[in-house]
Design a protein around this motif. Structure first.
Motif, PDB file in Angstrom:
ATOM      1  N   HIS A 174       0.825  -1.203   0.000  1.00  0.00           N
ATOM      2  CA  HIS A 174       0.000   0.000   0.000  1.00  0.00           C
ATOM      3  C   HIS A 174       0.867   1.263   0.000  1.00  0.00           C
ATOM      4  CE1 HIS A 174       0.676  -0.191   4.354  1.00  0.00           C
ATOM      5  NE2 HIS A 174       0.331   1.089   4.394  1.00  0.00           N
ATOM      6  N   THR A 175       0.207   2.393  -0.237  1.00  0.00           N
ATOM      7  CA  THR A 175       0.942   3.652  -0.346  1.00  0.00           C
ATOM      8  C   THR A 175       0.311   4.699   0.555  1.00  0.00           C
ATOM      9  OG1 THR A 175      -0.430   4.096  -2.251  1.00  0.00           O
ATOM     10  CG2 THR A 175       1.815   3.379  -2.688  1.00  0.00           C
ATOM     11  N   GLU A 176       1.077   5.719   0.879  1.00  0.00           N
ATOM     12  CA  GLU A 176       0.613   6.704   1.852  1.00  0.00           C
ATOM     13  C   GLU A 176       1.271   8.039   1.515  1.00  0.00           C
ATOM     14  OE1 GLU A 176       0.772   5.095   5.962  1.00  0.00           O
ATOM     15  OE2 GLU A 176       1.727   6.997   6.404  1.00  0.00           O
ATOM     16  N   VAL A 177       0.516   9.119   1.650  1.00  0.00           N
ATOM     17  CA  VAL A 177       1.111  10.443   1.488  1.00  0.00           C
ATOM     18  C   VAL A 177       1.092  11.125   2.846  1.00  0.00           C
ATOM     19  CG1 VAL A 177       0.896  12.708   0.414  1.00  0.00           C
ATOM     20  CG2 VAL A 177       0.418  10.666  -0.909  1.00  0.00           C
ATOM     21  N   SER A 178       2.228  11.590   3.305  1.00  0.00           N
ATOM     22  CA  SER A 178       2.247  12.247   4.613  1.00  0.00           C
ATOM     23  C   SER A 178       2.869  13.632   4.497  1.00  0.00           C
ATOM     24  CB  SER A 178       3.017  11.396   5.626  1.00  0.00           C
ATOM     25  OG  SER A 178       4.395  11.487   5.360  1.00  0.00           O
ATOM     26  N   GLN A 179       2.560  14.485   5.487  1.00  0.00           N
ATOM     27  CA  GLN A 179       3.053  15.857   5.466  1.00  0.00           C
ATOM     28  C   GLN A 179       3.269  16.333   6.899  1.00  0.00           C
ATOM     29  OE1 GLN A 179       0.398  18.953   4.011  1.00  0.00           O
ATOM     30  NE2 GLN A 179       2.021  19.673   2.651  1.00  0.00           N
ATOM     31  N   GLU A 181       7.040  20.582   6.496  1.00  0.00           N
ATOM     32  CA  GLU A 181       6.727  20.279   5.099  1.00  0.00           C
ATOM     33  C   GLU A 181       5.510  21.092   4.643  1.00  0.00           C
ATOM     34  OE1 GLU A 181       6.439  15.992   5.456  1.00  0.00           O
ATOM     35  OE2 GLU A 181       7.937  15.759   3.881  1.00  0.00           O
ATOM     36  N   LYS A 182       4.551  21.250   5.547  1.00  0.00           N
ATOM     37  CA  LYS A 182       3.334  21.976   5.212  1.00  0.00           C
ATOM     38  C   LYS A 182       3.668  23.414   4.837  1.00  0.00           C
ATOM     39  CE  LYS A 182      -1.374  22.359   6.972  1.00  0.00           C
ATOM     40  NZ  LYS A 182      -2.060  21.398   6.086  1.00  0.00           N
ATOM     41  N   LYS A 183       4.568  24.028   5.624  1.00  0.00           N
ATOM     42  CA  LYS A 183       5.006  25.393   5.325  1.00  0.00           C
ATOM     43  C   LYS A 183       5.582  25.495   3.913  1.00  0.00           C
ATOM     44  CE  LYS A 183       4.997  28.790   8.547  1.00  0.00           C
ATOM     45  NZ  LYS A 183       3.527  28.704   8.550  1.00  0.00           N
ATOM     46  N   PHE A 184       6.328  24.454   3.537  1.00  0.00           N
ATOM     47  CA  PHE A 184       6.974  24.458   2.227  1.00  0.00           C
ATOM     48  C   PHE A 184       6.079  23.884   1.127  1.00  0.00           C
ATOM     49  CE2 PHE A 184      10.624  25.170   4.813  1.00  0.00           C
ATOM     50  CZ  PHE A 184      11.541  25.805   4.001  1.00  0.00           C
ATOM     51  N   GLU A 185       4.885  23.463   1.516  1.00  0.00           N
ATOM     52  CA  GLU A 185       3.950  22.823   0.588  1.00  0.00           C
ATOM     53  C   GLU A 185       4.590  21.621  -0.095  1.00  0.00           C
ATOM     54  OE1 GLU A 185       2.753  25.991  -1.909  1.00  0.00           O
ATOM     55  OE2 GLU A 185       1.381  26.843  -0.428  1.00  0.00           O
ATOM     56  N   LEU A 186       5.214  20.791   0.742  1.00  0.00           N
ATOM     57  CA  LEU A 186       5.834  19.575   0.230  1.00  0.00           C
ATOM     58  C   LEU A 186       5.194  18.356   0.889  1.00  0.00           C
ATOM     59  CD1 LEU A 186       9.576  20.616   0.305  1.00  0.00           C
ATOM     60  CD2 LEU A 186       8.190  20.222  -1.726  1.00  0.00           C
ATOM     61  N   CYS A 187       5.325  17.214   0.239  1.00  0.00           N
ATOM     62  CA  CYS A 187       4.749  15.982   0.765  1.00  0.00           C
ATOM     63  C   CYS A 187       5.755  14.849   0.684  1.00  0.00           C
ATOM     64  CB  CYS A 187       3.523  15.578  -0.058  1.00  0.00           C
ATOM     65  SG  CYS A 187       2.047  16.418   0.443  1.00  0.00           S
ATOM     66  N   THR A 188       5.530  13.844   1.494  1.00  0.00           N
ATOM     67  CA  THR A 188       6.337  12.632   1.396  1.00  0.00           C
ATOM     68  C   THR A 188       5.445  11.477   0.967  1.00  0.00           C
ATOM     69  OG1 THR A 188       7.802  13.388   3.151  1.00  0.00           O
ATOM     70  CG2 THR A 188       7.831  11.047   2.671  1.00  0.00           C
ATOM     71  N   LEU A 189       5.902  10.755  -0.018  1.00  0.00           N
ATOM     72  CA  LEU A 189       5.164   9.578  -0.468  1.00  0.00           C
ATOM     73  C   LEU A 189       5.838   8.341   0.108  1.00  0.00           C
ATOM     74  CD1 LEU A 189       3.019   8.249  -2.367  1.00  0.00           C
ATOM     75  CD2 LEU A 189       4.801   8.197  -4.097  1.00  0.00           C
ATOM     76  N   LYS A 190       5.050   7.537   0.829  1.00  0.00           N
ATOM     77  CA  LYS A 190       5.611   6.314   1.401  1.00  0.00           C
ATOM     78  C   LYS A 190       5.014   5.111   0.704  1.00  0.00           C
ATOM     79  CE  LYS A 190       6.453   8.250   5.945  1.00  0.00           C
ATOM     80  NZ  LYS A 190       5.837   8.480   7.253  1.00  0.00           N
ATOM     81  N   ILE A 191       5.880   4.202   0.342  1.00  0.00           N
ATOM     82  CA  ILE A 191       5.424   3.006  -0.360  1.00  0.00           C
ATOM     83  C   ILE A 191       5.822   1.788   0.453  1.00  0.00           C
ATOM     84  CG2 ILE A 191       5.558   1.719  -2.514  1.00  0.00           C
ATOM     85  CD1 ILE A 191       6.574   4.464  -3.692  1.00  0.00           C
ATOM     86  N   PHE A 192       4.840   0.956   0.773  1.00  0.00           N
ATOM     87  CA  PHE A 192       5.102  -0.179   1.651  1.00  0.00           C
ATOM     88  C   PHE A 192       5.071  -1.494   0.880  1.00  0.00           C
ATOM     89  CE2 PHE A 192       3.357   3.194   4.226  1.00  0.00           C
ATOM     90  CZ  PHE A 192       4.220   3.220   5.306  1.00  0.00           C
ATOM     91  N   THR A 193       6.034  -2.333   1.231  1.00  0.00           N
ATOM     92  CA  THR A 193       6.042  -3.678   0.664  1.00  0.00           C
ATOM     93  C   THR A 193       5.737  -4.675   1.777  1.00  0.00           C
ATOM     94  OG1 THR A 193       8.396  -3.821   1.079  1.00  0.00           O
ATOM     95  CG2 THR A 193       7.724  -3.096  -1.102  1.00  0.00           C
ATOM     96  N   ALA A 194       5.746  -5.937   1.448  1.00  0.00           N
ATOM     97  CA  ALA A 194       5.399  -6.957   2.447  1.00  0.00           C
ATOM     98  C   ALA A 194       6.579  -7.264   3.345  1.00  0.00           C
ATOM     99  CB  ALA A 194       4.948  -8.226   1.742  1.00  0.00           C
ATOM    100  N   GLY A 195       6.245  -7.853   4.480  1.00  0.00           N
ATOM    101  CA  GLY A 195       7.287  -8.428   5.307  1.00  0.00           C
ATOM    102  C   GLY A 195       8.217  -7.443   5.970  1.00  0.00           C
ATOM    103  N   GLY A 196       7.659  -6.532   6.775  1.00  0.00           N
ATOM    104  CA  GLY A 196       8.527  -5.643   7.528  1.00  0.00           C
ATOM    105  C   GLY A 196       8.975  -4.449   6.722  1.00  0.00           C
TER     106      GLY A 196
END
Lengths: 509, 170
Positions: free
Chosen positions: B116-121, B125-140
């Motif tokens: 699954h995937t997730e966007v976090s801020q 980051e909010k001040k700079f209007e930037l985001c982090t994209l997190k991508i998860f794989t299986a098994g830890g």
């Protein structure tokens, strides 16, 4: 199926065995162990605490029993349609639902308390569950077996419904039939005898550590004995001489004791972990039952196996054994505790049986990439040199510039690095990749190529000039790395393995 | 959806090579964001050293400050140089992220291995209007990938694209 279980209707909420109360009481006591210990520590300092204890003992005991009873009575489980539903909790109530097709594996374990009570614990592992959340801690064995079989049947049935993804195409009836059939059959791969256990215990690496320590002591001792006696004989009176002797004797004794101790520890550990180990290879899963006090029965579906790692050391090789670690995909909550099934003693014939049982049509991959052995030598030389600097400085104050001679060790470390580097290689094909490394302690890792779930190729300024790269292979059961590969080979390997993973439609975890 | 692979048993030059792909750069303000974040982090030890300095005498007391300033400069340089090498690349079937200057890595994740995937801020980051994209794989967590410093819209689009791809190929 025994008759008594005929009316056991799992579609209705079921409680565990009444004896589960005992299990819960003991669990709670263990959970409070640290707290109780600190109380006792207080008690040792201040004896009046004991009086408080004595007075409080009865109410505390009652609270324990009542709490455990509610834990027992609030815990129910049932199987509705295709879901296992668990209700539990005394103050905070939990409802846990697992769909059968999300189940990775089901384990039945028993510790010494459960064995005494004739109970087992059933644990369900899913890809997303945390640790022991999905555990039914107190079940009669027959019930546990029945529940396990039922869940596997449901899982098989759902998976066979899925279109085309699973190759096995059979109806629900067939699925359960098949599940029952495999329950009976199976090919016993290894069954360790007491003698095997002794062999395994004695050939653990501890023995080597012990021997090296001993050899070191005796070697250094005899070598310097003359020098020491010469040095001391004139200036030192007999008393000091005696003390010195006693000191050496004590040191030797200590090291001998240490060696014996470490061997003993390995043997005991081996017996505890691998007593009566029995590994059975079935058509769709591998089952390993093991343990002396804490029996552990694990079953891993072959499809979930990410890779198998064989390990050998010279002693074990001499008696014709190597060990195998089978790694299924990790449960997410268990990321720190790498799940694995270990078979400590496989004869070479059994090894090939295991390989062929787990990996269909296994063949040695034809393409090989060899790591750069000189890079290992260089790395070892630099690290060795850095480690030797403080030693040299220390010795300088004793013996002067002669101390610089310790740096002669660095090339020796480097030579070892070179020979180690020569053993590091990866073979790959469309189907499998095999990583080999190790000079004394050899390792062989077989990963089906399509199980790779990420790849990274790393570099740094120190290896840039020589155009070398490190390659990391990520699987759902952990990461394996090959360092110092030629850049070109690393890139070809990456592109090829990505193609293997991306073009595969087989379920990989 | 179904894509046939043509060069089935071919190894080497015939396979799509990752080095030939164009990498997408981060917006320049991500560099400023990183300067700020490490600047704030450096402020703590720097203040400590300055305070310590006041109570000391002699020229050698400037040594710790000097060393620290060199480290800060090095840190900022590595952000600056690292920035130009940082970037992600999308291909039809995988996502690659490249980063690092002295120690660098290029990580590739096939879409059919993504859980699954997730966007976090975060607040800064909010001040700079930037985001982090997190991508998860299986098994830890070992093979999870996170791509910081993305435009908000870009991050959302990327995430949608990746989840769509992950759903197709899984």
């Amino acid at each position: 199926m025994p008759d008594e279980l005929k009316d056991w209707d799992l579609t209705k909420p079921q409680r565990q065995s009444m004896l589960g109360v005992v299990v819960y009481i003991l669990r709670n006591i263990r959970a409070l162990g640290a707290l109780a210990f600190s109380f006792f520590a207080f008690g040792a300092m201040n004896s009046s605490i004991w009086l408080v204890f004595a007075v409080a003992a009865l109410p505390i005991a009652i609270i324990f029993v009542v709490f455990a009873y509610y834990q027992y009575s609030n815990f129910t489980f049932q199987v509705n349609d295709n879901e296992l539903i668990i209700h539990k909790g005394v103050f905070v109530k939990d409802r846990l639902v697992v769909e059968a097709d999300r189940i990775q594996s089901i384990q039945i374990t028993e510790n010494i308390v459960q064995r005494a009570l004739g109970l087992v614990a059933l644990r369900v592992d899913t890809a997303g569950s945390k640790g022991s959340e999905l555990e039914i801690p107190a079940l009669e064995r027959v019930k546990a077996e029945k529940l396990k079989t039922l869940l596997y049947q449901k899982k098989a049935a759902i998976e066979s419904e899925g279109e085309g993804v699973q190759a096995e195409d059979f109806s629900i009836g067939e699925a359960s039939e098949r599940a029952e059939k495999t329950e009976e059959a199976g090919d016993v791969l290894v069954h360790l005898s007491i003698l095997d256990l002794l062999k395994v215990g004695f050939t653990e690496n501890h023995l080597r550590t012990g021997f090296i320590a001993l050899a070191f002591v005796f070697g250094t001792f005899s070598q310097y004995w003359e020098y020491i006696t010469d040095y001391f004989s004139d200036s030192v009176d007999s008393y000091t001489q005696q003390a010195l002797n006693a000191g050496f004797a004590a040191l030797t004794l200590f090291l001998v004791a240490f060696a014996v101790f470490s061997v003993l520890i390995s043997v005991v550990r081996t017996f505890l972990r691998f007593y009566n180990l029995k590994a059975t290879l079935k058509s769709e899963a591998i089952e390993v039952n093991t343990g002396l006090f804490k029996r552990n029965e694990s079953r891993v579906p072959i499809r979930k196996i990410q890779f198998v790692q064989w390990e050998g050391n010279p002693l074990r090789k001499a008696i014709g054994y190597e060990s195998a670690k089978i790694k299924p995909s990790n449960s997410m909550g268990d990321a720190d505790r790498e799940q694995k099934i270990e078979i400590p003693a496989l004869k070479f014939a059994e090894t090939s049986k295991l390989v062929n049982g787990i990996f269909e049509n296994f063949a040695e991959p034809e393409l090989t990439v060899q790591a750069n052995a000189w890079a290992y030598a260089r790395f070892n030389f630099i690290i060795g040199f850095l480690i030797l600097i403080p030693l040299a400085v220390l010795l300088y104050f004793r013996v002067g510039w002669v101390a610089a001679s310790v740096f002669a060790i660095a090339p020796i470390i480097a030579i070892f690095g070179y020979f180690y580097g020569q053993t590091v290689r990866i073979q790959y094909s469309k189907k499998f990749m095999v990583i080999r490394k190790g000079l004394v302690f050899t390792r062989r890792i077989v990963i089906p190529s399509y199980k790779i779930q990420a790849l990274s190729v790393d570099g740094n300024v120190f290896i840039d000039r020589r155009q070398l790269r490190h390659a990391n292979f990520y699987t759902a059961a952990g990461t394996r790395t090959i360092r110092y590969m030629p850049e070109k080979d690393a890139h070809i390997l990456r592109d090829y393995l990505l193609y293997c993973a991306e073009s595969s439609e087989e379920p990989w975890m | 959806m179904e894509i046939t692979w043509e060069n089935k048993e071919v190894v080497g030059d015939a396979l799509p090579a990752l080095e030939k792909v164009n990498f997408q750069k981060h917006p320049v303000r991500y560099k400023r964001y990183r300067y700020l974040v490490s600047g704030i982090l450096w402020l703590i030890p720097l203040t400590a050293v300055v305070i310590l300095n006041i109570s000391l005498e002699g020229y050698w007391r400037f040594l710790p400050i000097g060393i620290m300033l060199v480290l800060v400069a090095f840190n900022f340089a590595s952000i600056r140089i690292g920035f130009s090498r940082r970037g992600y690349a999308l291909r039809e079937r995988d996502l690659t992220y490249r980063k690092g200057w002295l120690f660098y890595s290029t990580t590739t994740l096939p879409f059919n291995r993504i859980q699954h995937t997730e966007v976090s801020q975060g607040p800064v980051e909010k001040k700079f209007e930037l985001c982090t994209l997190k991508i998860f794989t299986a098994g830890g967590s070992t093979s999870d990938l996170s791509i910081p410093g993305l435009e908000e819209e870009e991050a959302q689009q990327l995430r949608d694209y990746i989840s769509k791809k992950a759903a197709i190929y899984a």
